[in-house]
Design a protein around this motif. Structure first.
Motif, PDB file in Angstrom:
ATOM      1  N   SER A   1      -7.239   7.778  -1.733  1.00 50.02           N
ATOM      2  CA  SER A   1      -7.810   6.561  -2.291  1.00 50.02           C
ATOM      3  C   SER A   1      -8.872   6.921  -3.332  1.00 50.02           C
TER       4      SER A   1
ATOM      5  N   ALA B   1      -7.529   0.827  -3.214  1.00 53.16           N
ATOM      6  CA  ALA B   1      -6.656   0.207  -2.219  1.00 53.16           C
ATOM      7  C   ALA B   1      -5.293   0.889  -2.144  1.00 53.16           C
ATOM      8  N   LYS B   2      -5.093   1.918  -2.930  1.00 57.37           N
ATOM      9  CA  LYS B   2      -3.826   2.661  -2.964  1.00 57.37           C
ATOM     10  C   LYS B   2      -2.645   1.741  -3.266  1.00 57.37           C
ATOM     11  N   LYS B   3      -2.888   0.787  -4.167  1.00 54.81           N
ATOM     12  CA  LYS B   3      -1.809  -0.104  -4.599  1.00 54.81           C
ATOM     13  C   LYS B   3      -1.621  -0.058  -6.106  1.00 54.81           C
TER      14      LYS B   3
ATOM     15  N   THR C   1       0.846  -1.193   0.000  1.00 54.89           N
ATOM     16  CA  THR C   1       0.000   0.000   0.000  1.00 54.89           C
ATOM     17  C   THR C   1       0.879   1.239   0.000  1.00 54.89           C
TER      18      THR C   1
END
Lengths: 111, 113
Positions: free
Chosen positions: A52, A68-70, A28
């Motif tokens: 996000s 998911a901020k990925k 993350t």
């Protein structure tokens, strides 16, 4: 350690076509940044996404940050020859504020 | 409005020679970095510094050394140059902390023959 994967590695388009590059992190991220490097030049900061699901636009460029901020994406609408270059994403995560760069997507545009 | 300045812009070295790439920034940034970029490839972090007197290794530190005696300067030393060190080298700086963007120098093209 943190890894940032970017695809595709290369993309060739006809002028006027759209272009998208995708960035995925193994962890993350607190924020993600995008840079553009013109051929023979140096990387130049384009934008930073922090929240996000954030979406930001710069003229024909649209940047998204995943829920998911990925992951993140950069979309260029109706490419022009001036868009030629390598687009890098860079993710910031962890406590040392160090950016991890993706390998970049080289965009070429056929006029 | 200089930003990050690195010299030289181009250099040809013979195998086994040594040299220093100079880098200076006038933005009073705490963080400084050295990256290398091989043709058609991404950026690999060689060394970085979070402030004067502090340096740390990045992904590919072997064959290089750095020092940070002042906030402004962050020279990169190549000892015993090898053909594998042929690359473009970018110095960069940032204010440090969360969300700070990185400002790159214009690059130094190094060829080892």
């Amino acid at each position: 350690g943190q890894q940032v994967m970017q695809i595709p590695q290369y993309q060739h388009v006809q002028e006027g076509e759209d272009f998208t590059t995708y960035c995925n992190s193994s962890t993350t991220l607190s924020n993600i940044q995008w840079y553009k490097q013109r051929p023979g030049g140096h990387p130049v900061f384009l934008i930073q996404l922090v929240k996000s699901g954030e979406v930001k636009k710069q003229k024909r460029l649209t940047f998204q940050f995943g829920e998911a901020k990925k992951n993140s994406s950069l979309h260029i609408t109706a490419t022009q020859t001036t868009d030629v270059g390598t687009y890098f994403c860079a993710g910031e995560g962890g406590s040392n504020y160090k950016l991890t760069f993706g390998k970049g997507t080289l965009l070429t545009v056929n006029p | 409005n200089a930003g990050v300045t690195q010299t030289p812009k181009f250099r040809i070295l013979k195998i086994g020679q040594s040299m220093t790439l100079q880098c200076t920034q006038d933005m009073n940034h705490n963080y400084m970095y050295w990256y290398r970029q091989d043709p058609g490839m991404g950026l690999k972090l060689i060394y970085y510094s979070v402030g004067a007197g502090i340096t740390d290794k990045g992904e590919v530190p072997n064959g290089y050394n750095v020092s940070r005696s002042t906030t402004e300067d962050f020279p990169l030393r190549l000892e015993l140059a090898a053909p594998s060190q042929t690359s473009v080298y970018f110095c960069a700086s940032s204010g440090g902390g969360a969300g700070n963007t990185i400002y790159f120098g214009e690059g130094s093209w190094l060829t080892v023959v």
